[in-house]
Motif scaffolding. Structure first.
Motif, PDB file in Angstrom:
ATOM      1  N   ARG A   1      31.808   7.349  28.744  1.00 33.13           N
ATOM      2  CA  ARG A   1      32.295   8.077  29.926  1.00 33.13           C
ATOM      3  C   ARG A   1      33.538   8.899  29.589  1.00 33.13           C
ATOM      4  NH1 ARG A   1      28.919   6.811  33.718  1.00 33.13           N
ATOM      5  NH2 ARG A   1      28.188   4.701  34.023  1.00 33.13           N
TER       6      ARG A   1
ATOM      7  N   SER B   1      24.866  16.811  25.463  1.00 29.42           N
ATOM      8  CA  SER B   1      23.494  16.375  25.723  1.00 29.42           C
ATOM      9  C   SER B   1      23.227  15.002  25.104  1.00 29.42           C
ATOM     10  CB  SER B   1      22.499  17.407  25.207  1.00 29.42           C
ATOM     11  OG  SER B   1      22.520  17.468  23.805  1.00 29.42           O
TER      12      SER B   1
ATOM     13  N   LEU C   1      24.902  12.381  27.360  1.00 28.55           N
ATOM     14  CA  LEU C   1      24.119  12.138  28.563  1.00 28.55           C
ATOM     15  C   LEU C   1      22.862  11.332  28.256  1.00 28.55           C
ATOM     16  CD1 LEU C   1      24.512  15.580  30.334  1.00 28.55           C
ATOM     17  CD2 LEU C   1      25.527  13.400  30.998  1.00 28.55           C
ATOM     18  N   LYS C   2      22.244  11.588  27.110  1.00 31.42           N
ATOM     19  CA  LYS C   2      21.064  10.818  26.700  1.00 31.42           C
ATOM     20  C   LYS C   2      21.423   9.346  26.530  1.00 31.42           C
ATOM     21  CE  LYS C   2      17.901  10.275  22.867  1.00 31.42           C
ATOM     22  NZ  LYS C   2      18.398   9.475  21.785  1.00 31.42           N
ATOM     23  N   HIS C   3      22.538   9.076  25.859  1.00 27.68           N
ATOM     24  CA  HIS C   3      22.961   7.696  25.641  1.00 27.68           C
ATOM     25  C   HIS C   3      23.353   7.010  26.952  1.00 27.68           C
ATOM     26  CE1 HIS C   3      22.670   7.556  21.333  1.00 27.68           C
ATOM     27  NE2 HIS C   3      23.369   8.672  21.219  1.00 27.68           N
ATOM     28  N   LEU C   4      23.954   7.753  27.879  1.00 27.04           N
ATOM     29  CA  LEU C   4      24.306   7.162  29.168  1.00 27.04           C
ATOM     30  C   LEU C   4      23.047   6.817  29.962  1.00 27.04           C
ATOM     31  CD1 LEU C   4      27.381   9.249  30.337  1.00 27.04           C
ATOM     32  CD2 LEU C   4      27.298   6.802  29.902  1.00 27.04           C
ATOM     33  N   ARG C   5      22.017   7.672  29.895  1.00 28.08           N
ATOM     34  CA  ARG C   5      20.770   7.398  30.610  1.00 28.08           C
ATOM     35  C   ARG C   5      20.010   6.219  30.013  1.00 28.08           C
ATOM     36  NH1 ARG C   5      19.376  13.057  30.196  1.00 28.08           N
ATOM     37  NH2 ARG C   5      20.623  14.101  31.751  1.00 28.08           N
ATOM     38  N   GLU C   6      20.155   5.999  28.708  1.00 29.19           N
ATOM     39  CA  GLU C   6      19.456   4.883  28.065  1.00 29.19           C
ATOM     40  C   GLU C   6      19.935   3.535  28.581  1.00 29.19           C
ATOM     41  OE1 GLU C   6      20.057   5.336  23.912  1.00 29.19           O
ATOM     42  OE2 GLU C   6      18.379   6.710  23.677  1.00 29.19           O
ATOM     43  N   GLY C   7      21.183   3.454  28.959  1.00 31.88           N
ATOM     44  CA  GLY C   7      21.719   2.202  29.469  1.00 31.88           C
ATOM     45  C   GLY C   7      22.078   1.251  28.346  1.00 31.88           C
TER      46      GLY C   7
END
Length: 88
Positions: free
Chosen positions: A15, A59, A62-68
């Motif tokens: 973040r 990008s 954001l990909k890593h944040l969406r992966e959880g």
């Protein structure tokens, strides 16, 4: 390699990286536009290249944040043994 000494409550700095990337993206856009208007094409190209790098990094963030969160072994799983050194 797991050693067993990993912190139990470790947090990722994704973040913070997200907001720093957004801040850098805004400055790169501003620099590209400003140097283009002033007539400094070299600096405008440098800011444009930085803009591209920041966009790719953003990008990925954001990909890593969406992966959880990913699976992390719990305290009941023993640590891995370090590899044995074999010297001839």
């Amino acid at each position: 390699m797991r050693t067993g000494s990993e912190p139990v409550t470790a947090r990722s700095a994704l973040r913070m990286r997200l907001w720093l990337s957004v801040w850098g993206l805004l400055w790169a856009i501003f620099g590209t536009v400003a140097f283009t208007l002033v007539g400094r094409p070299g600096w405008a190209i440098a800011c444009g290249a930085l803009w591209l790098v920041i966009t790719v990094d953003l990008s990925m963030i954001l990909k890593h944040l969406r992966e959880g969160p990913h699976y992390q072994p719990g305290p009941g799983i023993p640590p891995y043994r370090p590899p044995e050194e074999r010297r001839p």
